[in-house]
Design a protein around this motif. Structure first.
Motif, mmCIF file in Angstrom:
data_model
loop_
_atom_site.group_PDB
_atom_site.id
_atom_site.type_symbol
_atom_site.label_atom_id
_atom_site.label_comp_id
_atom_site.label_asym_id
_atom_site.label_seq_id
_atom_site.Cartn_x
_atom_site.Cartn_y
_atom_site.Cartn_z
ATOM 1 N N SER A 88 11.211 -40.997 28.849
ATOM 2 C CA SER A 88 10.954 -40.534 27.485
ATOM 3 C C SER A 88 11.344 -39.065 27.347
ATOM 4 O O SER A 88 11.882 -38.658 26.315
ATOM 5 N N MET A 89 11.048 -38.275 28.376
ATOM 6 C CA MET A 89 11.387 -36.853 28.312
ATOM 7 C C MET A 89 12.909 -36.680 28.221
ATOM 8 O O MET A 89 13.400 -35.819 27.478
ATOM 9 N N ALA A 90 13.654 -37.505 28.957
ATOM 10 C CA ALA A 90 15.116 -37.431 28.910
ATOM 11 C C ALA A 90 15.616 -37.756 27.498
ATOM 12 O O ALA A 90 16.515 -37.081 26.973
ATOM 13 N N ILE A 91 15.023 -38.764 26.873
ATOM 14 C CA ILE A 91 15.425 -39.123 25.500
ATOM 15 C C ILE A 91 15.041 -38.004 24.534
ATOM 16 O O ILE A 91 15.812 -37.640 23.637
ATOM 17 N N TYR A 92 13.863 -37.420 24.747
ATOM 18 C CA TYR A 92 13.403 -36.309 23.895
ATOM 19 C C TYR A 92 14.391 -35.136 23.955
ATOM 20 O O TYR A 92 14.787 -34.588 22.922
ATOM 21 N N LEU A 93 14.818 -34.787 25.167
ATOM 22 C CA LEU A 93 15.763 -33.671 25.315
ATOM 23 C C LEU A 93 17.104 -34.016 24.675
ATOM 24 O O LEU A 93 17.717 -33.186 23.999
ATOM 25 N N GLY A 94 17.566 -35.255 24.887
ATOM 26 C CA GLY A 94 18.833 -35.679 24.301
ATOM 27 C C GLY A 94 18.788 -35.660 22.780
ATOM 28 O O GLY A 94 19.713 -35.180 22.111
ATOM 29 N N LYS A 95 17.699 -36.152 22.233
ATOM 30 C CA LYS A 95 17.502 -36.158 20.774
ATOM 31 C C LYS A 95 17.529 -34.715 20.241
ATOM 32 O O LYS A 95 18.195 -34.427 19.239
ATOM 33 N N ASN A 96 16.814 -33.830 20.916
ATOM 34 C CA ASN A 96 16.792 -32.428 20.480
ATOM 35 C C ASN A 96 18.183 -31.799 20.538
ATOM 36 O O ASN A 96 18.583 -31.049 19.648
ATOM 37 N N MET A 97 18.937 -32.100 21.616
ATOM 38 C CA MET A 97 20.292 -31.548 21.753
ATOM 39 C C MET A 97 21.153 -31.955 20.562
ATOM 40 O O MET A 97 21.949 -31.169 20.056
ATOM 41 N N ILE A 98 20.983 -33.207 20.150
ATOM 42 C CA ILE A 98 21.784 -33.706 19.028
ATOM 43 C C ILE A 98 21.301 -33.106 17.714
ATOM 44 O O ILE A 98 22.091 -32.627 16.906
ATOM 45 N N GLU A 99 19.989 -33.100 17.509
ATOM 46 C CA GLU A 99 19.437 -32.557 16.264
ATOM 47 C C GLU A 99 19.818 -31.105 16.061
ATOM 48 O O GLU A 99 20.034 -30.656 14.930
ATOM 49 N N ARG A 100 19.895 -30.355 17.167
ATOM 50 C CA ARG A 100 20.190 -28.927 17.059
ATOM 51 C C ARG A 100 21.686 -28.638 17.064
ATOM 52 O O ARG A 100 22.086 -27.479 17.090
ATOM 53 N N GLY A 101 22.483 -29.689 17.117
ATOM 54 C CA GLY A 101 23.924 -29.484 17.025
ATOM 55 C C GLY A 101 24.610 -29.125 18.332
ATOM 56 O O GLY A 101 25.760 -28.715 18.356
ATOM 57 N N GLU A 102 23.883 -29.294 19.435
ATOM 58 C CA GLU A 102 24.470 -28.948 20.734
ATOM 59 C C GLU A 102 25.345 -30.081 21.258
ATOM 60 O O GLU A 102 26.236 -29.864 22.073
ATOM 61 N N ALA A 103 25.079 -31.293 20.803
ATOM 62 C CA ALA A 103 25.842 -32.458 21.262
ATOM 63 C C ALA A 103 25.927 -33.468 20.126
ATOM 64 O O ALA A 103 25.078 -33.499 19.237
ATOM 65 N N LYS A 104 26.980 -34.285 20.152
ATOM 66 C CA LYS A 104 27.124 -35.351 19.150
ATOM 67 C C LYS A 104 26.560 -36.664 19.701
ATOM 68 O O LYS A 104 25.901 -37.412 19.005
ATOM 69 N N ASN A 105 26.898 -36.934 20.950
ATOM 70 C CA ASN A 105 26.459 -38.172 21.584
ATOM 71 C C ASN A 105 25.940 -37.865 22.983
ATOM 72 O O ASN A 105 26.609 -37.156 23.742
ATOM 73 N N VAL A 106 24.776 -38.383 23.309
ATOM 74 C CA VAL A 106 24.168 -38.164 24.627
ATOM 75 C C VAL A 106 23.796 -39.513 25.229
ATOM 76 O O VAL A 106 23.163 -40.343 24.574
ATOM 77 N N LEU A 107 24.212 -39.717 26.467
ATOM 78 C CA LEU A 107 23.868 -40.941 27.182
ATOM 79 C C LEU A 107 22.666 -40.652 28.078
ATOM 80 O O LEU A 107 22.691 -39.675 28.836
ATOM 81 N N VAL A 108 21.625 -41.454 27.964
ATOM 82 C CA VAL A 108 20.415 -41.248 28.770
ATOM 83 C C VAL A 108 20.235 -42.451 29.695
ATOM 84 O O VAL A 108 20.285 -43.591 29.251
ATOM 85 N N VAL A 109 20.076 -42.173 30.976
ATOM 86 C CA VAL A 109 19.952 -43.244 31.974
ATOM 87 C C VAL A 109 18.683 -43.057 32.799
ATOM 88 O O VAL A 109 18.483 -41.987 33.379
ATOM 89 N N GLY A 110 17.838 -44.066 32.838
ATOM 90 C CA GLY A 110 16.668 -44.033 33.718
ATOM 91 C C GLY A 110 16.859 -45.005 34.866
ATOM 92 O O GLY A 110 17.458 -46.061 34.684
ATOM 93 N N GLY A 212 15.562 -50.896 39.373
ATOM 94 C CA GLY A 212 16.275 -51.187 38.137
ATOM 95 C C GLY A 212 16.724 -49.928 37.433
ATOM 96 O O GLY A 212 16.356 -48.816 37.829
ATOM 97 N N ALA A 213 17.547 -50.097 36.414
ATOM 98 C CA ALA A 213 18.017 -48.959 35.620
ATOM 99 C C ALA A 213 18.264 -49.424 34.187
ATOM 100 O O ALA A 213 18.521 -50.601 33.943
ATOM 101 N N ALA A 214 18.152 -48.484 33.256
ATOM 102 C CA ALA A 214 18.385 -48.789 31.845
ATOM 103 C C ALA A 214 18.969 -47.563 31.189
ATOM 104 O O ALA A 214 18.749 -46.440 31.657
ATOM 105 N N SER A 215 19.748 -47.756 30.145
ATOM 106 C CA SER A 215 20.309 -46.590 29.466
ATOM 107 C C SER A 215 20.399 -46.825 27.969
ATOM 108 O O SER A 215 20.470 -47.962 27.504
ATOM 109 N N VAL A 216 20.366 -45.713 27.228
ATOM 110 C CA VAL A 216 20.573 -45.760 25.778
ATOM 111 C C VAL A 216 21.565 -44.675 25.399
ATOM 112 O O VAL A 216 21.646 -43.634 26.055
ATOM 113 N N LEU A 217 22.308 -44.955 24.358
ATOM 114 C CA LEU A 217 23.259 -43.968 23.849
ATOM 115 C C LEU A 217 22.722 -43.435 22.527
ATOM 116 O O LEU A 217 22.500 -44.201 21.584
ATOM 117 N N LEU A 218 22.496 -42.128 22.485
ATOM 118 C CA LEU A 218 21.979 -41.468 21.284
ATOM 119 C C LEU A 218 23.143 -40.835 20.527
ATOM 120 O O LEU A 218 24.052 -40.277 21.144
#
Lengths: 315, 315
Positions: A88-110, A212-218
């Motif tokens: 969740s923390m990884a998704i939170y950071l990725g979401k923030n990066m996108i919201e703040r304009g630092e990134a357009k697309n972030v891949l998060v993998v657990g 196991g592993a899972a990923s989402v693309l933000l």
């Protein structure tokens, strides 16, 4: 701007042959292939990987490995660890990066690779999440949770029957998930007679040692990649003291309440608007506490939601 | 906006009695106390902690511990791992959070607690940073670096004499650092006759197994906290393939060049403007390669900077 999840990838959960790098690759490959309208690695600015503890994975260059597997030299990767909320923390950071304009697309993998070790070593590694003070006395994770659960059960109206019903519900839900570790129809008798781990926690109350592993693309521009994105309307992060006796009320998950309140506020929603809930379930008896923290039940009344069938799949 | 470093905290480096939580606390307390014009924990939005690998620290709730030590319930904490660049990555993320308006002040803490274990275990843990392919063949970090250094030495004009001079220079610099692990006046003979670790790497070419922690406070409004902030004018992040044979030229640190180029560009500066350089020095013979990657010397001419005294403290 509302960040959207545009794709996901998944390995099976279970006792797997694959090691950490292969699990990461499989979850990433799946996620990239699942992008409905396609995506080029060049469009992804960052890969964030996460796991509970490297002691399990025995691999501390996973951020660089994920960068390799992505195939965009201009992207970068790093790993986040926050114990059981690492993903969740990884998704939170990725979401923030996108919201703040630092990134357009972030891949998060657990990912987790726990089944290299026996139960003793896994239990030892998991104690690394305890407070330094508790560890001095040799307390394990099931032991710490058992004390918490006893306290909660003494204070409120919650029984072994409720816990069994929660285990049965969760195992039933797993039949709908092709990647679940177990597809097992368990009985009330089976749960209540299963081996005692740390009184009152029994074997069937415990989450399992799993790989196991899972990923989402933000994405900042979700409709570019799919017609059916899942929008992240709100998220929250909060902590509580590691040492249970320093908490205001150890039987109430104050940090979960604070995080949930942030998420509700950001989304402009309330507990009444919630249709589906997924909670952290290290041990089944904690589930009613989670309901209370999320505002779905009053203090001490979490188990009611199970009895009344509210939290059942078709409840 | 240019993010500024407004304070720092530091423990001694060495074989220390303190365990991970105490090291983190000491570095944080020092940093908060060192804020010239004072700061309240309420003004700090996030704590980012970092280390090479939890296998050393045996504690995976360090983000939450740092949150506890900070004393601002509304802040949050998490841990970043990126092998040997973990600390820089944590600062990079903190800087970005501030630049993008997500945080005003971010506390970054790096820590290592390696001296719980013998050299064998430490070497084993460090192999977790190798590529999965190399690990299959049992290669250790000194072994992998030794192969790289041999290749570089065969190709370019660099000798054991140069490496000894680098070790002597670095040990001399350490006298100016009260927190350094060693304060030792070493001789050329001493370096060149020290025990062979992985040919051509000798004991005095190796960074040591050390405990310690350090922290910096990053701010969007540096002048509020000190009259003499250190501004972060530019930073860069880049990766290269873990497996050396997949790299364009294994004797050239392309990722360091790419990261440095990003930093130069952001800062509007060039290698000629640089007065002080600190490089990653796992093994002394890699230092000339770093000079080349940073654009301070041409390919194969890194050692010249040592011979000509350019990289000496008063050079």
């Amino acid at each position: 701007m509302v960040v959207g999840i545009v794709s996901y990838g998944h390995t099976k959960f279970g006792v797997l042959k694959q090691d950490t790098p292969d699990l990461i690759k499989e979850a990433m490959d799946g996620c990239l292939k699942n992008v409905e309208k396609g995506i080029s690695p060049k469009e992804i600015d960052c890969v964030i990987v996460s796991c509970v503890d490297n002691a399990f994975s025995e691999q501390h260059q996973t951020g660089t490995l994920a960068w390799e597997y992505l195939g965009n030299p201009d992207a970068y990767g790093f790993k986040v660890e926050s114990a059981c909320v690492s993903g969740s923390m990884a998704i939170y950071l990725g979401k923030n990066m996108i919201e703040r304009g630092e990134a357009k697309n972030v891949l998060v993998v657990g990912f987790e690779k726990m089944n290299k070790f026996g139960t003793d070593r896994v239990t030892e590694f998991l104690t690394h999440g305890s407070s330094p003070e508790e560890r001095k006395y040799g307390i394990t994770q099931p032991g710490a949770y058992a004390l918490l659960i006893r306290l909660y059960a003494q204070k409120y109206d919650v029984t072994e029957d409720d816990w069994a019903d929660i285990s049965i519900k969760n195992h039933k839900n797993a039949f709908r998930n092709p990647w679940a570790h177990f597809h097992k129809d368990i009985t009330k008798e089976g749960v209540m007679n299963s081996r005692m781990i740390a009184d009152p926690i029994r074997l069937f109350h415990c989450s399992t040692i799993s790989d196991g592993a899972a990923s989402v693309l933000l994405s900042a521009d979700p409709k570019k990649y799919t017609d059916t994105p899942v929008f992240i309307k709100g998220m929250g992060v909060a902590h509580d003291y590691l040492l249970a006796i320093e908490r205001e009320d150890p039987t109430f998950l104050l940090c979960s309440k604070r995080a949930a309140d942030q998420a509700y506020k950001e989304a402009g929603r309330s507990p009444k608007d919630v249709d589906i809930v997924e909670v952290h379930d290290a041990f089944t008896p904690v589930e009613p506490m989670c309901y209370e923290a999320l505002g779905l039940a009053k203090k001490g009344e979490g188990a009611k939601l199970v009895r009344e069938g509210v939290v059942m799949f078709d409840g």
